[in-house]
Design a protein around this motif. Structure first.
Motif, short mmCIF file in Angstrom:
data_model
loop_
_atom_site.label_atom_id
_atom_site.label_comp_id
_atom_site.label_asym_id
_atom_site.label_seq_id
_atom_site.Cartn_x
_atom_site.Cartn_y
_atom_site.Cartn_z
N LYS A 476 61.17 -17.96 19.19
CA LYS A 476 61.00 -16.58 19.66
C LYS A 476 61.38 -15.57 18.59
CE LYS A 476 65.51 -16.48 22.02
NZ LYS A 476 66.24 -15.94 20.91
N ASP A 477 62.02 -16.02 17.51
CA ASP A 477 62.44 -15.13 16.44
C ASP A 477 61.52 -15.20 15.23
OD1 ASP A 477 64.73 -14.15 17.79
OD2 ASP A 477 65.82 -15.98 17.28
N ASP A 478 60.28 -15.65 15.41
CA ASP A 478 59.34 -15.74 14.29
C ASP A 478 59.13 -14.37 13.65
OD1 ASP A 478 59.00 -18.41 14.73
OD2 ASP A 478 57.11 -18.22 15.81
N ARG A 479 59.24 -14.34 12.35
CA ARG A 479 59.04 -13.08 11.63
C ARG A 479 57.55 -12.76 11.48
NH1 ARG A 479 62.57 -11.51 6.25
NH2 ARG A 479 62.03 -9.29 6.22
N PHE A 480 56.73 -13.79 11.48
CA PHE A 480 55.28 -13.61 11.39
C PHE A 480 54.64 -14.25 12.61
CE2 PHE A 480 51.12 -15.47 10.20
CZ PHE A 480 50.42 -14.30 9.95
N ARG A 481 53.67 -13.56 13.17
CA ARG A 481 52.96 -14.07 14.34
C ARG A 481 51.47 -13.79 14.17
NH1 ARG A 481 55.35 -14.85 19.19
NH2 ARG A 481 56.96 -15.81 17.91
N LEU A 482 50.65 -14.83 14.34
CA LEU A 482 49.20 -14.72 14.26
C LEU A 482 48.61 -15.12 15.59
CD1 LEU A 482 46.71 -14.24 12.34
CD2 LEU A 482 46.72 -16.73 11.98
N GLY A 483 47.68 -14.33 16.09
CA GLY A 483 47.03 -14.65 17.36
C GLY A 483 45.58 -14.26 17.33
N GLY A 484 44.83 -14.80 18.27
CA GLY A 484 43.41 -14.46 18.30
C GLY A 484 42.70 -15.16 19.43
N HIS A 485 41.37 -14.99 19.46
CA HIS A 485 40.57 -15.62 20.51
C HIS A 485 39.14 -15.79 20.03
CE1 HIS A 485 39.47 -11.36 21.19
NE2 HIS A 485 38.32 -11.86 21.62
N ILE A 486 38.43 -16.67 20.70
CA ILE A 486 36.99 -16.82 20.53
C ILE A 486 36.39 -16.93 21.92
CG2 ILE A 486 37.19 -19.34 20.25
CD1 ILE A 486 34.74 -19.13 18.35
N PRO A 618 64.98 4.44 26.85
CA PRO A 618 66.45 4.38 26.90
C PRO A 618 66.94 3.37 27.94
CG PRO A 618 65.64 6.38 27.95
CD PRO A 618 64.47 5.75 27.28
N GLY A 619 67.90 2.56 27.53
CA GLY A 619 68.50 1.60 28.45
C GLY A 619 67.76 0.29 28.58
N ARG A 620 66.62 0.14 27.91
CA ARG A 620 65.87 -1.12 28.01
C ARG A 620 66.64 -2.24 27.32
NH1 ARG A 620 59.82 -1.63 25.68
NH2 ARG A 620 60.91 -0.99 23.78
N PHE A 621 66.74 -3.38 27.98
CA PHE A 621 67.42 -4.53 27.38
C PHE A 621 66.44 -5.28 26.49
CE2 PHE A 621 68.57 -9.11 27.69
CZ PHE A 621 69.69 -9.05 26.89
N GLU A 628 57.87 -9.95 17.41
CA GLU A 628 57.59 -9.63 18.80
C GLU A 628 58.90 -9.66 19.58
OE1 GLU A 628 54.58 -12.16 20.38
OE2 GLU A 628 52.99 -11.37 19.07
N ARG A 629 59.30 -8.52 20.12
CA ARG A 629 60.54 -8.44 20.88
C ARG A 629 60.31 -8.87 22.32
NH1 ARG A 629 64.05 -5.16 18.05
NH2 ARG A 629 65.66 -6.39 19.08
N ARG A 630 61.43 -9.15 23.00
CA ARG A 630 61.38 -9.51 24.41
C ARG A 630 62.26 -8.54 25.18
NH1 ARG A 630 60.09 -15.72 25.24
NH2 ARG A 630 58.69 -15.95 23.48
N PHE A 631 61.90 -8.37 26.43
CA PHE A 631 62.55 -7.34 27.22
C PHE A 631 63.09 -7.92 28.51
CE2 PHE A 631 58.83 -5.53 24.99
CZ PHE A 631 59.54 -4.86 23.99
#
Length: 834
Positions: A476-486, A618-621, A628-631
Motif C-alpha cells: 500500500k506504500d508503493d511510490r509508483f503506481r501504474l493502472g489501466g484498462h482495455i 480538515p480532520g480526515r484520517f 495513493e493515500r488511504r482514508f
C-alpha cells in the motif's frame, strides 16, 4: 488373551479420557495480572502457580473436581471444573477492599427516575468535572506512548490447524493462542508496534508527538475489510457526549444526556489505595440503539474515572461486527489529576454472518502510557515543531533496540507470524478476503486485475461491453503506481483503452505527479466537478441495465497530467493540464455540432485546458505513505475550489473559456437521530462554448443509485453555463425502525433524500449550438425526493438499498428529442457498509 487385551485397552482408553487440561489467567479487579497465585485441584496432589503474566497451565488425571485459587491479601475462590473446561478468566478481589456498607442496586424491572437512581448523583458530579479533570489541569506534560495493532484469524479449530501446520502441528499447538473465549484458537497474521514520545502545552493548546520506533510484520493486507477494520479504533473519547464509531454516532455512557439512552445501576463501592471507588454498570434502554454496555469505576471526592470497560451491545445493527470492546484505565494523582495509563480495544469481525461458530478476524489495538512528567516546560517553538512520518522505513530500528523494549509476548507473536504467513492456506484465505473486499485479484507478480464488477456493461452505442482493468500493487506504500484498462464493444466492434501512471516525487514536501492517455467512450456530464481523476470513468458506460435509450455518448481521446502539492495534511494545491479530442460516439443519433467563429459547422472539438484547484479536508484520517493515500472511516468536511482555463490556438485548441467551480460536502452527526450527508455545488462558465464543454446537470438512467446525481432525469435534460445544486441525504441508522416491534428484527435502516438543481444558460451559447440537444436549463428549481430502506440482505451481506423516488413537475420543452422522464421510480443501490 483377546478378552484380557480388550479389557486392558478399555482401561487405557478410560484412563486417557479422564484427563483434565486447563489453561487460564488470574487478574485483579483492575485487570492487572497476578503472578505466583496458587492453583490447586482440591483433594488431590495436582497444583501449579501463575507466571509473571498471571497465566497458568494444569493437567491432571481426574475428570472433574474443584479448583481452589488463593493468594495472600485476596479472597479465596473455588471453581468447579470438568473435561469441558478449557480456559478460565479468574478475577480475585482484595480482602481489604470490601466495605461493610456495600451498596448493591439491581436493575429495576420498572425504570427509575433520575432522582431516584443512586447513580444519578455520581454522574452529575462527573458531568460537572469532566472538562476540568485530567491532564488539562497542568500547563505542560510529557509521556511515552506504546501502541500495538494486531490482526488475526479467530475461532479456529484443531482440524483447521492440522491443515495449516501438518507435520508441525504438535509444536504449533503449544504456541498458538486461544481466543478470548478460551475454547477455539487464534492465529495472528499481522502486528505493528510503535513507540512515541508525546509533549503537550496546554497554555497554547499544542501537542507534539515524536515517533521513536516502529516495526511491522505480517501479510500485506488491503481492501475494504482490512483497511476499515485495522483503522476502526481511533481515539475513543468517552468524555464526549457522542462517540463516532464506524461513521455512526454512539451515545457515550458518560454523556450528560445518557439517561435517555442508558439504565444505570450503582453496583458497589470499594477502597483502593485509601481512595473510595464507585462501580456503576450501564445498559442500553432499548435493544438496537447505538449504545454500549459495561461498567465504570469512579473515584470519590473528585469524581474522576479510574477505569471504564464497555462493549457494543450485541443487538446493535452493525454489519461484519460480531463484537467491539473498549477498556480504558486512568491513574488518579493529587485528588484532581487523572492521567491515562492504558487503552485496550478489540474487535471481532465476520464475513457471512455473526454466528459464533464462524471463523472471523480479530483486531486488537493496545496503547500504554508511561513515564509521565508533569509541568516541565519546553520553549514554545519546541511544541510547534511537527515531526511527521513521511517514509515507510523512517522509524525502523534494529533488533537490539527492540530487544530492550519489547515484551516477551510480542516476541512470540512475531515468531508465530513469521511461520504462518508462509502457509498456503493462510495466504489463500487472506487473498480471498482481499478479492471480495477490493474487487482485485492478486496475480502474485506485482500487479492485480480488477475491479471485477466493471467487467461487463451495456449501452446503445457499444452494445455489450467488456472491460479488463489492472493496476500494479506491491504494498500500500508503493511510490509508483501504474493502472489501466482495455475494453471492447461487440456492437461497434471497436477496442478502447486507457493507461495512467502516478509517481511520488517527494515525501516532504509531499509532491505527486501523474500522466494518463485514453481512447475510450465517455458519458460526459456524469459529474460536475472532478479535480484529480485523469482517466475518464462514468456509470453511463459501466451499467449493465439502463432505463430508456442512451446515444448521448462521446468519443474522447485525451492526454492528461496532474501535479499535486500537499501544503499541509489534508490541504492540497494541484495543477492539471489536458488535451482532449471530443466527438459524438453516434453521430446519427447524437449531434455535438456547433458554429465556429467563421460561421462554419463543426462536429469535433479539441479542448486544451489547465486546472488549478485547492482541496481542503480538515480532520480526515489519512494513512499510507505511497503515491495513493488511504482514508479512514471518519467524518470530515470537504472543500474543493477549481479554476479551469481553456486555450484556443496552442496544440490546436478550439476554444477560449474560463470556468470556476466550488463543491462543499459536510456530514453532520445528529446524535442518536443519525447522520445527514449534505453536498452543495456551484459553477459558472465564461465564454462561448459548445455542448461538450458546458455543465450538464448529472442525470442517471441506470437502475442503480449513484451519489450526487438525479435519478429521474435523462442525460442532457438540463444544460447550463451557470448552476447551483444540492444533495441532502439523511441516514437514520435504524433509529426509527428499531422501535417498531415486528420490523426491528430485520435490522433494516431508513433514510430520506432531497436533491435540487437550479441553473441558466446564456443566449450566446444557445446561438452557436447546432446540436440536437435542446438547451434547456433548470431556471425553475428542479428537485427530487425519496424515502428508502438500506441494510437489506442476509447476515453480514447487507449491501442492498432500495429508494422510492419522486420528482417535481418537469416536462421537456416542445421539439425536444429527449423522451419524457418518469415521475416516480424504484431504484436499487449496492454498497458494502457497516
Amino acid at each position: 488373551m483377546k478378552n484380557l487385551l480388550a479389557f486392558l485397552l478399555l482401561l487405557t482408553t478410560s484412563y486417557i479420557s479422564a484427563q483434565i487440561t486447563i489453561q487460564g489467567k488470574v487478574v485483579d479487579e483492575f485487570n492487572n495480572p497476578l503472578p505466583f497465585v496458587n492453583i490447586v485441584l482440591k483433594k488431590t496432589n495436582y497444583g501449579t502457580t501463575t507466571d509473571d503474566d498471571g497465566k497458568f497451565f494444569l493437567k491432571t488425571q481426574k475428570f472433574r473436581g474443584v479448583l481452589e485459587v488463593s493468594f495472600v491479601g485476596f479472597q479465596k475462590q473455588t471453581i468447579k471444573v470438568n473435561q469441558k473446561t478449557k480456559f478460565l478468566n479468574i478475577v480475585l478481589k482484595e480482602e481489604s477492599n470490601e466495605l461493610d456498607e456495600v451498596v448493591i442496586v439491581t436493575k429495576p424491572k420498572k425504570r427509575l427516575k433520575k432522582e431516584e437512581n443512586p447513580a444519578y448523583k455520581i454522574l452529575k458530579e462527573i458531568w460537572k468535572r469532566k472538562r476540568k479533570n485530567g491532564l488539562d489541569l497542568v500547563d505542560h506534560y510529557q509521556y511515552k506512548k506504546n501502541t500495538s495493532i494486531e490482526i488475526g484469524l479467530n475461532n479456529l479449530d484443531t482440524v483447521f490447524l492440522k491443515k495449516i501446520f501438518k507435520n508441525e502441528y504438535q509444536q504449533a499447538i503449544k504456541e498458538v493462542k486461544y481466543d478470548s473465549d478460551g475454547i477455539n484458537y487464534y492465529i495472528p497474521i499481522f502486528l505493528n508496534e510503535q513507540v512515541a514520545n508525546v509533549y503537550g502545552d496546554n497554555k497554547n493548546n499544542a501537542v507534539r508527538e515524536d515517533i521513536e520506533a516502529e516495526k511491522s510484520e505480517g501479510l500485506g493486507a488491503q481492501g475494504f475489510i482490512f483497511d476499515r477494520m485495522s483503522n476502526t479504533f481511533q481515539n475513543i473519547d468517552v468524555f464526549k457526549n457522542n462517540i463516532t464509531l464506524l461513521q455512526k454516532p454512539f451515545i457515550s455512557p458518560l454523556s450528560s444526556d445518557g439517561f435517555s439512552t442508558y439504565d444505570y445501576v450503582l453496583y458497589d463501592s470499594i477502597v483502593d489505595n485509601n481512595k473510595k471507588l464507585y462501580n456503576i454498570y450501564f445498559f442500553p434502554r432499548r435493544d438496537g440503539d447505538l449504545a454500549f454496555q459495561g461498567n465504570v469505576w469512579v473515584a470519590d471526592k473528585n469524581f474522576s474515572i479510574k477505569k471504564i470497560k464497555m462493549k457494543v451491545h450485541k443487538s446493535v445493527n452493525l454489519n461484519f461486527v460480531r463484537g467491539l470492546s473498549f477498556e480504558k484505565e486512568f491513574e488518579v494523582r493529587n485528588d484532581s489529576i487523572y492521567i491515562p495509563t492504558k487503552n485496550a480495544y478489540e474487535g471481532d469481525f465476520t464475513f457471512i454472518d455473526k454466528n459464533d461458530s464462524n471463523k472471523g478476524l480479530t483486531i486488537k489495538k493496545d496503547i500504554t502510557f508511561e513515564n509521565y512528567v508533569l509541568n516541565k516546560a519546553f520553549p514554545k517553538s519546541f511544541y510547534e515543531q511537527k515531526v511527521e512520518k513521511i517514509r515507510p522505513d523512517q522509524y525502523k530500528k534494529d533488533d537490539s533496540y527492540w530487544e530492550t523494549v519489547q515484551k516477551e509476548q510480542s516476541k512470540k507473536t512475531y515468531k508465530l507470524i513469521e511461520s504462518v504467513k508462509k502457509k498456503k492456506q493462510i495466504k489463500n484465505l487472506t487473498g480471498l478476503i482481499n478479492t471480495v473486499a477490493s474487487g482485485y485479484v492478486d496475480t502474485g507478480a506485482g500487479f492485480q486485475i480488477g475491479p471485477l464488477w466493471t467487467l461487463f456493461a451495456n449501452n446503445q452505442v457499444e452494445g455489450f461491453r467488456t472491460k479488463l482493468s489492472f493496476r500494479t500493487f506491491v504494498t500500500k506504500d508503493d511510490r509508483f503506481r501504474l493502472g489501466g484498462h482495455i475494453a471492447y464493444g461487440f456492437k461497434d466492434q471497436k477496442t478502447k483503452y486507457g493507461v495512467e501512471g502516478r509517481y511520488l516525487l517527494s515525501y516532504k514536501p509531499r509532491i505527486a505527479v501523474g500522466v494518463a492517455y485514453q481512447k475510450d467512450i465517455e458519458q460526459l456530464g456524469s459529474s460536475l466537478l472532478n479535480t484529480t481523476q485523469l482517466l475518464g470513468t462514468s456509470f453511463g458506460t459501466a451499467a449493465v441495465f439502463n432505463r430508456g435509450d442512451n446515444f448521448y455518448l462521446s468519443n474522447v481521446e485525451k492526454i492528461a497530467t496532474n501535479f499535486d502539492y500537499q501544503i499541509q495534511q489534508n490541504l492540497h494545491l494541484g495543477i492539471n493540464f489536458s488535451h482532449a479530442k471530443i466527438s459524438s460516439a453516434s453521430e446519427k443519433d447524437f449531434s455535438m455540432n456547433y458554429i465556429d467563429e467563421n460561421g462554419n459547422t463543426q462536429s469535433k472539438l479539441t479542448d486544451v485546458a489547465s486546472d488549478i484547484y485547492v482541496s481542503f479536508t480538515p480532520g480526515r484520517f489519512v494513512y499510507g505513505l505511497g503515491v495513493e493515500r488511504r482514508f479512514g472511516k471518519n467524518v470530515f468536511p470537504t472543500f474543493v475550489l477549481n479554476y479551469r482555463k481553456g486555450y484556443k490556438g496552442p496544440f490546436n485548441g478550439t476554444h477560449n473559456y474560463d470556468k470556476i467551480q466550488f463543491k462543499y460536502n459536510q456530514p453532520i452527526l445528529l446524535s442518536k437521530f443519525g447522520i445527514l450527508d449534505a453536498t452543495f455545488e456551484a459553477g459558472k462558465t465564461f465564454g462561448e462554448v459548445p455542448v461538450a464543454l458546458l455543465d450538464v446537470v448529472p442525470a442517471n438512467q441506470s437502475f442503480s443509485l449513484v451519489k450526487d446525481t438525479f435519478t429521474l432525469l435523462n442525460y442532457y435534460d438540463f444544460v447550463t453555463d451557470e448552476y447551483l445544486a444540492g444533495h441532502l441525504e439523511h441516514h437514520f441508522n435504524g433509529y426509527i425502525l428499531n422501535r417498531i416491534p415486528l420490523l426491528k428484527k430485520l435490522n433494516l435502516r431508513s433514510l430520506v433524500t432531497f436533491r435540487a438543481a437550479y441553473g441558466t444558460i446564456s443566449k450566446e451559447n444557445i446561438a452557436i449550438s447546432r446540436s440536437n440537444v435542446n438547451y434547456n436549463a433548470p431556471n425553475k428549481l428542479y428537485y427530487e425526493y425519496s424515502v428508502g430502506l438500506e441494510n437489506i440482505g442476509y447476515g453480514n451481506l447487507r449491501f442492498l438499498r432500495i429508494d422510492a423516488v419522486w420528482r417535481s413537475n418537469y416536462t421537456p420543452p416542445a421539439g425536444s428529442t429527449v423522451a419524457p422522464t418518469p415521475k416516480f421510480a424504484i431504484r436499487i443501490g449496492i454498497k458494502p457498509g457497516l
